[in-house]
Write a protein that holds these residues in place. Structure first.
Motif, PDB file in Angstrom:
ATOM      1  N   ARG A 177     -36.857 -15.695  31.678  1.00 41.57           N
ATOM      2  CA  ARG A 177     -37.273 -17.080  31.893  1.00 41.57           C
ATOM      3  C   ARG A 177     -36.784 -17.608  33.224  1.00 41.57           C
ATOM      4  O   ARG A 177     -37.463 -18.368  33.888  1.00 41.57           O
ATOM      5  N   ARG A 178     -35.570 -17.192  33.611  1.00 49.89           N
ATOM      6  CA  ARG A 178     -35.052 -17.680  34.891  1.00 49.89           C
ATOM      7  C   ARG A 178     -35.868 -17.094  36.033  1.00 49.89           C
ATOM      8  O   ARG A 178     -36.196 -17.775  36.987  1.00 49.89           O
ATOM      9  N   ARG A 179     -36.240 -15.826  35.953  1.00 52.09           N
ATOM     10  CA  ARG A 179     -37.019 -15.201  37.008  1.00 52.09           C
ATOM     11  C   ARG A 179     -38.385 -15.883  37.124  1.00 52.09           C
ATOM     12  O   ARG A 179     -38.900 -16.097  38.211  1.00 52.09           O
ATOM     13  N   LEU A 180     -38.984 -16.269  35.972  1.00 54.99           N
ATOM     14  CA  LEU A 180     -40.280 -16.904  36.001  1.00 54.99           C
ATOM     15  C   LEU A 180     -40.200 -18.282  36.643  1.00 54.99           C
ATOM     16  O   LEU A 180     -41.102 -18.709  37.364  1.00 54.99           O
ATOM     17  N   ARG A 181     -39.107 -19.012  36.394  1.00 55.34           N
ATOM     18  CA  ARG A 181     -38.958 -20.331  37.005  1.00 55.34           C
ATOM     19  C   ARG A 181     -38.806 -20.214  38.509  1.00 55.34           C
ATOM     20  O   ARG A 181     -39.222 -21.094  39.245  1.00 55.34           O
ATOM     21  N   LEU A 182     -38.189 -19.107  38.953  1.00 62.03           N
ATOM     22  CA  LEU A 182     -38.026 -18.949  40.396  1.00 62.03           C
ATOM     23  C   LEU A 182     -39.363 -18.655  41.063  1.00 62.03           C
ATOM     24  O   LEU A 182     -39.549 -18.932  42.218  1.00 62.03           O
ATOM     25  N   ALA A 201     -30.716  -6.943  33.890  1.00 58.14           N
ATOM     26  CA  ALA A 201     -31.352  -7.702  34.970  1.00 58.14           C
ATOM     27  C   ALA A 201     -31.330  -9.195  34.644  1.00 58.14           C
ATOM     28  O   ALA A 201     -30.950  -9.612  33.543  1.00 58.14           O
ATOM     29  N   GLU A 202     -31.742 -10.008  35.623  1.00 54.05           N
ATOM     30  CA  GLU A 202     -31.774 -11.443  35.402  1.00 54.05           C
ATOM     31  C   GLU A 202     -32.692 -11.776  34.234  1.00 54.05           C
ATOM     32  O   GLU A 202     -33.725 -11.129  34.046  1.00 54.05           O
ATOM     33  N   PRO A 203     -32.336 -12.789  33.420  1.00 53.29           N
ATOM     34  CA  PRO A 203     -33.165 -13.170  32.281  1.00 53.29           C
ATOM     35  C   PRO A 203     -34.595 -13.481  32.685  1.00 53.29           C
ATOM     36  O   PRO A 203     -34.851 -14.018  33.762  1.00 53.29           O
ATOM     37  N   PRO A 230     -24.446 -14.900  22.427  1.00 58.11           N
ATOM     38  CA  PRO A 230     -25.291 -13.966  21.671  1.00 58.11           C
ATOM     39  C   PRO A 230     -24.555 -13.194  20.582  1.00 58.11           C
ATOM     40  O   PRO A 230     -25.184 -12.529  19.762  1.00 58.11           O
ATOM     41  N   GLY A 231     -23.231 -13.286  20.562  1.00 57.80           N
ATOM     42  CA  GLY A 231     -22.453 -12.448  19.652  1.00 57.80           C
ATOM     43  C   GLY A 231     -22.814 -12.596  18.189  1.00 57.80           C
ATOM     44  O   GLY A 231     -22.996 -11.601  17.487  1.00 57.80           O
ATOM     45  N   LEU A 232     -22.946 -13.842  17.723  1.00 55.70           N
ATOM     46  CA  LEU A 232     -23.185 -14.060  16.293  1.00 55.70           C
ATOM     47  C   LEU A 232     -24.539 -13.509  15.843  1.00 55.70           C
ATOM     48  O   LEU A 232     -24.596 -12.750  14.864  1.00 55.70           O
ATOM     49  N   PRO A 233     -25.650 -13.827  16.514  1.00 53.47           N
ATOM     50  CA  PRO A 233     -26.923 -13.252  16.076  1.00 53.47           C
ATOM     51  C   PRO A 233     -26.973 -11.732  16.208  1.00 53.47           C
ATOM     52  O   PRO A 233     -27.566 -11.043  15.369  1.00 53.47           O
ATOM     53  N   VAL A 234     -26.359 -11.191  17.252  1.00 54.51           N
ATOM     54  CA  VAL A 234     -26.341  -9.739  17.422  1.00 54.51           C
ATOM     55  C   VAL A 234     -25.529  -9.082  16.314  1.00 54.51           C
ATOM     56  O   VAL A 234     -25.900  -8.020  15.794  1.00 54.51           O
ATOM     57  N   THR A 235     -24.427  -9.719  15.928  1.00 52.33           N
ATOM     58  CA  THR A 235     -23.623  -9.198  14.820  1.00 52.33           C
ATOM     59  C   THR A 235     -24.445  -9.113  13.540  1.00 52.33           C
ATOM     60  O   THR A 235     -24.406  -8.111  12.819  1.00 52.33           O
ATOM     61  N   ALA A 245     -29.753  -7.761  25.534  1.00 50.75           N
ATOM     62  CA  ALA A 245     -31.140  -8.092  25.216  1.00 50.75           C
ATOM     63  C   ALA A 245     -31.264  -9.554  24.808  1.00 50.75           C
ATOM     64  O   ALA A 245     -32.218 -10.252  25.199  1.00 50.75           O
ATOM     65  N   ALA A 246     -30.310 -10.037  24.014  1.00 54.02           N
ATOM     66  CA  ALA A 246     -30.347 -11.437  23.581  1.00 54.02           C
ATOM     67  C   ALA A 246     -30.239 -12.383  24.766  1.00 54.02           C
ATOM     68  O   ALA A 246     -30.930 -13.413  24.836  1.00 54.02           O
ATOM     69  N   VAL A 247     -29.382 -12.035  25.733  1.00 52.62           N
ATOM     70  CA  VAL A 247     -29.219 -12.873  26.920  1.00 52.62           C
ATOM     71  C   VAL A 247     -30.465 -12.828  27.794  1.00 52.62           C
ATOM     72  O   VAL A 247     -30.916 -13.845  28.321  1.00 52.62           O
ATOM     73  N   ARG A 248     -31.030 -11.650  27.934  1.00 52.05           N
ATOM     74  CA  ARG A 248     -32.194 -11.500  28.823  1.00 52.05           C
ATOM     75  C   ARG A 248     -33.416 -12.242  28.307  1.00 52.05           C
ATOM     76  O   ARG A 248     -34.172 -12.827  29.080  1.00 52.05           O
ATOM     77  N   PHE A 249     -33.621 -12.217  26.990  1.00 52.10           N
ATOM     78  CA  PHE A 249     -34.863 -12.749  26.445  1.00 52.10           C
ATOM     79  C   PHE A 249     -34.709 -14.086  25.722  1.00 52.10           C
ATOM     80  O   PHE A 249     -35.619 -14.507  25.015  1.00 52.10           O
TER      81      PHE A 249
END
Length: 208
Positions: free
Chosen positions: A203-208, A199-201, A142-147, A132-136
């Motif tokens: 923001r990246r999908r929106l830029r495409l 799925a792809e993050p 993402p490990g530290l904030p998820v921890t 979720a952290a990577v996607r959004f």
């Protein structure tokens, strides 16, 4: 199949095995404390739950990848790369969990099926949180904030979760079976969250 063989070694090298291993060692140490005396044996369930949380913290770092934005342009779909990272970690997680269970004396070991359900839910939730952290977001680690979120959630759930929906109950508690029905729901929800966030993050999908 050829693609999998070509990617296994490169993906294996990028996994944070040191972090996962350190978390696993801490978890096994907690599980081993159940052998140190009568008082520790009485606390076996709580020590094993603490061990589960320790290893889950390590799994939260599974998707840390400083080269994330570089590899975003490769032709291999992101869900495939994520699935491969998770698949490589599964045998290690299974071996760790087996060792943790064996460290707890049989006489004080909680019901294996039920406590394994708790472990599975915690492990999947940690990885789903990283997904979720990577996607959004644009984070590469993402490990530290998820921890932080995982530990905070665990503490708040133990302190403030309504008793009628309790998750962390003693083996002798009459709510044990119902609690593990809820653990099954948590596991299912974590799996769904992980699949959706693979799925792809956004923001990246929106830029495409």
């Amino acid at each position: 199949m050829l693609l999998i063989r070509q990617l296994v070694l490169p993906v294996h090298r990028t996994l944070p095995w040191g972090t996962v291993g350190a978390a696993g060692a801490a978890g096994l140490l907690l599980a081993a404390l159940t052998r140190t005396g009568e008082t520790a044996a009485q606390l076996s369930l709580y020590l094993l739950r603490a061990a589960i949380l320790a290893f889950a913290v390590g799994l939260a770092f599974l998707l840390d990848d400083p080269a994330r934005h570089t590899t975003a342009a490769v032709p291999t779909p992101r869900p495939f790369r994520v699935a491969l990272r998770v698949a490589l970690a599964v045998p290690a997680a299974a071996a760790w969990w087996t060792a943790a269970l064996l460290l707890v004396p049989p006489g004080v070991r909680p019901p294996v099926g039920d406590i394994t359900l708790e472990a599975g839910a915690a492990f999947v939730l940690a990885v789903a949180g990283a997904l979720a952290a990577v996607r959004f977001s644009e984070v590469t680690r993402p490990g530290l904030p998820v921890t932080g979120g995982l530990l905070t959630t665990a503490v708040l759930a133990m302190l403030f979760w309504p008793g009628r929906w309790a998750l962390f109950v003693p083996v002798q508690d009459e709510r044990w079976a119902a609690a593990h029905d809820r653990w099954a729901v948590v596991l299912a929800g974590a799996v769904v969250l992980g699949v959706v966030c693979a799925a792809e993050p956004v923001r990246r999908r929106l830029r495409l």
